[in-house]
Design a protein around this motif. Structure first.
Motif, PDB file in Angstrom:
ATOM      1  N   LYS A   1      12.162   1.291  15.538  1.00 16.88           N
ATOM      2  CA  LYS A   1      10.889   0.643  15.245  1.00 16.88           C
ATOM      3  C   LYS A   1      10.611   0.758  13.748  1.00 16.88           C
ATOM      4  O   LYS A   1      10.738   1.832  13.173  1.00 16.88           O
ATOM      5  CB  LYS A   1       9.749   1.293  16.037  1.00 16.88           C
ATOM      6  N   VAL A   2      10.208  -0.356  13.142  1.00 17.08           N
ATOM      7  CA  VAL A   2       9.995  -0.416  11.697  1.00 17.08           C
ATOM      8  C   VAL A   2       8.579  -0.905  11.418  1.00 17.08           C
ATOM      9  O   VAL A   2       8.066  -1.789  12.102  1.00 17.08           O
ATOM     10  CB  VAL A   2      11.026  -1.367  11.043  1.00 17.08           C
ATOM     11  N   ALA A   3       7.946  -0.314  10.390  1.00 16.89           N
ATOM     12  CA  ALA A   3       6.623  -0.743   9.957  1.00 16.89           C
ATOM     13  C   ALA A   3       6.743  -1.542   8.669  1.00 16.89           C
ATOM     14  O   ALA A   3       7.398  -1.111   7.723  1.00 16.89           O
ATOM     15  CB  ALA A   3       5.721   0.469   9.741  1.00 16.89           C
ATOM     16  N   LEU A   4       6.121  -2.714   8.626  1.00 14.80           N
ATOM     17  CA  LEU A   4       6.075  -3.523   7.408  1.00 14.80           C
ATOM     18  C   LEU A   4       4.841  -3.100   6.616  1.00 14.80           C
ATOM     19  O   LEU A   4       3.717  -3.125   7.135  1.00 14.80           O
ATOM     20  CB  LEU A   4       6.007  -5.006   7.767  1.00 14.80           C
TER      21      LEU A   4
ATOM     22  N   ASP B   1       3.624  -5.212  11.469  1.00 15.80           N
ATOM     23  CA  ASP B   1       2.951  -5.430  10.191  1.00 15.80           C
ATOM     24  C   ASP B   1       1.666  -4.603  10.202  1.00 15.80           C
ATOM     25  O   ASP B   1       0.703  -4.937  10.893  1.00 15.80           O
ATOM     26  CB  ASP B   1       2.646  -6.921  10.008  1.00 15.80           C
ATOM     27  N   MET B   2       1.639  -3.531   9.419  1.00 15.05           N
ATOM     28  CA  MET B   2       0.519  -2.592   9.470  1.00 15.05           C
ATOM     29  C   MET B   2      -0.782  -3.192   8.957  1.00 15.05           C
ATOM     30  O   MET B   2      -1.866  -2.726   9.314  1.00 15.05           O
ATOM     31  CB  MET B   2       0.854  -1.330   8.665  1.00 15.05           C
ATOM     32  N   GLN B   3      -0.716  -4.202   8.113  1.00 15.92           N
ATOM     33  CA  GLN B   3      -1.932  -4.769   7.554  1.00 15.92           C
ATOM     34  C   GLN B   3      -2.468  -5.945   8.382  1.00 15.92           C
ATOM     35  O   GLN B   3      -3.683  -6.115   8.500  1.00 15.92           O
ATOM     36  CB  GLN B   3      -1.687  -5.212   6.110  1.00 15.92           C
ATOM     37  N   THR B   4      -1.596  -6.750   8.964  1.00 17.05           N
ATOM     38  CA  THR B   4      -2.063  -7.915   9.732  1.00 17.05           C
ATOM     39  C   THR B   4      -2.095  -7.658  11.237  1.00 17.05           C
ATOM     40  O   THR B   4      -2.731  -8.411  11.975  1.00 17.05           O
ATOM     41  CB  THR B   4      -1.157  -9.130   9.480  1.00 17.05           C
TER      42      THR B   4
END
Length: 337
Positions: A164-167, A294-297
């Motif tokens: 799992k990856v966070a943008l 996507d941590m911001q959206t």
């Protein structure tokens, strides 16, 4: 090392027997020094400690199915190290110094090369420091190059699995026309904060966007990113991305397997079109990506919880060459023992 549980090793430092060192002073490099010493004696005002005049490389030696020990693409690592030294205005080691130093480290530490079939390998870390004593910000005309090694275990203990990856849109890894395309310590320091935050949230890695426009995909943590769609291997091209030797190898293998290869700008919106995604580098070869958040959206991109067929084929193809199970038609390996 007879009692070592090779399969239980992580990606960490484990003491080995010997390392080699070179010193640059008075306009010339010293002869190779071989030592058992794990420590460095350095002046408190050495330039590397204050101004980041430090660079490194990472490569592996593998004990093959035939019992031979092979270094993988040592010449390419040597060329990249030289490029990093040039960028930091440090004395540039010769190709012969780096390559022969790596070979000597493998020979001297043969008993630490993991057996074939354990999934483990011998990781080599060439590291170079500017050692000139002073206070001003200026190039260092004195330097130290050390090459040491450590056995490391398989990155995926129970078989290759998606991560799992966070943008992260709020922090940049490297600036355009900066040092992102060379392997210097400051690039990794810049990634610690966002990486730590992502780990706290349960993500294995961080996907960065370009620092100029925040529109295009750049690196995935300390690794290159790739996506696969329509039998095409796509990887970002940018002046602030480190040219990964693993990625270079995967691009060649993809072409060998009849895939189209594209190295170009990859807009973040293109994430919705990929059938498979992954990060690639020396440690894991390929870390397939199952989810990007996507941590911001709040947008989530899902690629499944099984490794994609093309990613697995590329992973197996590269490992087959590294372990001597397949013919090395590109001349990537160097037999040392």
């Amino acid at each position: 090392m007879n009692q070592v549980d090779w399969g239980a090793l992580g990606f960490d430092y484990y003491k080995t027997d010997w390392n080699v060192r070179f010193y640059y002073k008075d306009g010339k490099w010293s002869e190779m020094e071989v030592t058992e010493d794990e420590y460095i004696r350095m002046h408190m005002s050495a330039s590397c400690l204050h101004y980041g005049l430090e660079l490194f490389e990472g490569l592996k030696a593998f004990r093959g199915v035939d019992g031979k020990v092979r270094l993988f693409r040592v010449g390419d690592n040597a060329r990249r190290l030289r490029a990093s030294a040039e960028r930091l205005c440090l004395p540039v080691p010769t190709m012969e110094m780096i390559v022969e130093g790596c070979k000597e480290v493998v020979r001297r530490n043969e008993r630490h090369v993991p057996p074939y079939g354990t999934g483990a390998s011998l990781y080599l870390r060439p590291v170079m420091f500017g050692t000139k004593v002073g206070l001003g910000v200026k190039p260092s005309d004195e330097a130290m190059l050390i090459i040491y090694c450590s056995p490391v275990g398989a990155y995926f203990k129970e078989g290759i699995k998606p991560i799992k990856v966070a943008l992260d849109r709020e922090q940049d890894r490297a600036a355009p026309r900066g040092t992102g395309d060379v392997k210097v310590g400051g690039n990794y320091a810049a990634s610690i904060y966002s990486g730590h935050h992502a780990h706290e949230l349960g993500y294995s890695n961080v996907l960065y966007l370009d620092a100029k426009e925040h529109k295009y995909i750049e690196e995935c943590g300390a690794a290159n990113f790739f996506g696969i769609k329509n039998n095409t291997y796509v990887t970002p091209k940018s002046p602030s991305i480190l040219p990964s030797i693993t990625n270079m190898s995967l691009r060649q293998l993809a072409a060998d397997f009849g895939m189209k290869v594209e190295e170009r700008e990859v807009p973040v919106e293109e994430l919705t079109t990929f059938e498979e995604c992954g990060a690639c580098g020396t440690a894991a070869v390929i870390s397939p990506i199952g989810t990007i958040f996507d941590m911001q959206t709040g947008v989530r991109y899902d690629y499944g919880q099984e490794v994609g067929a093309q990613s697995m084929r590329l992973y197996a193809g590269l490992q087959d060459i590294q372990y001597g199970r397949a013919e090395d038609t590109h001349g990537w390996t160097t037999v040392v023992l």
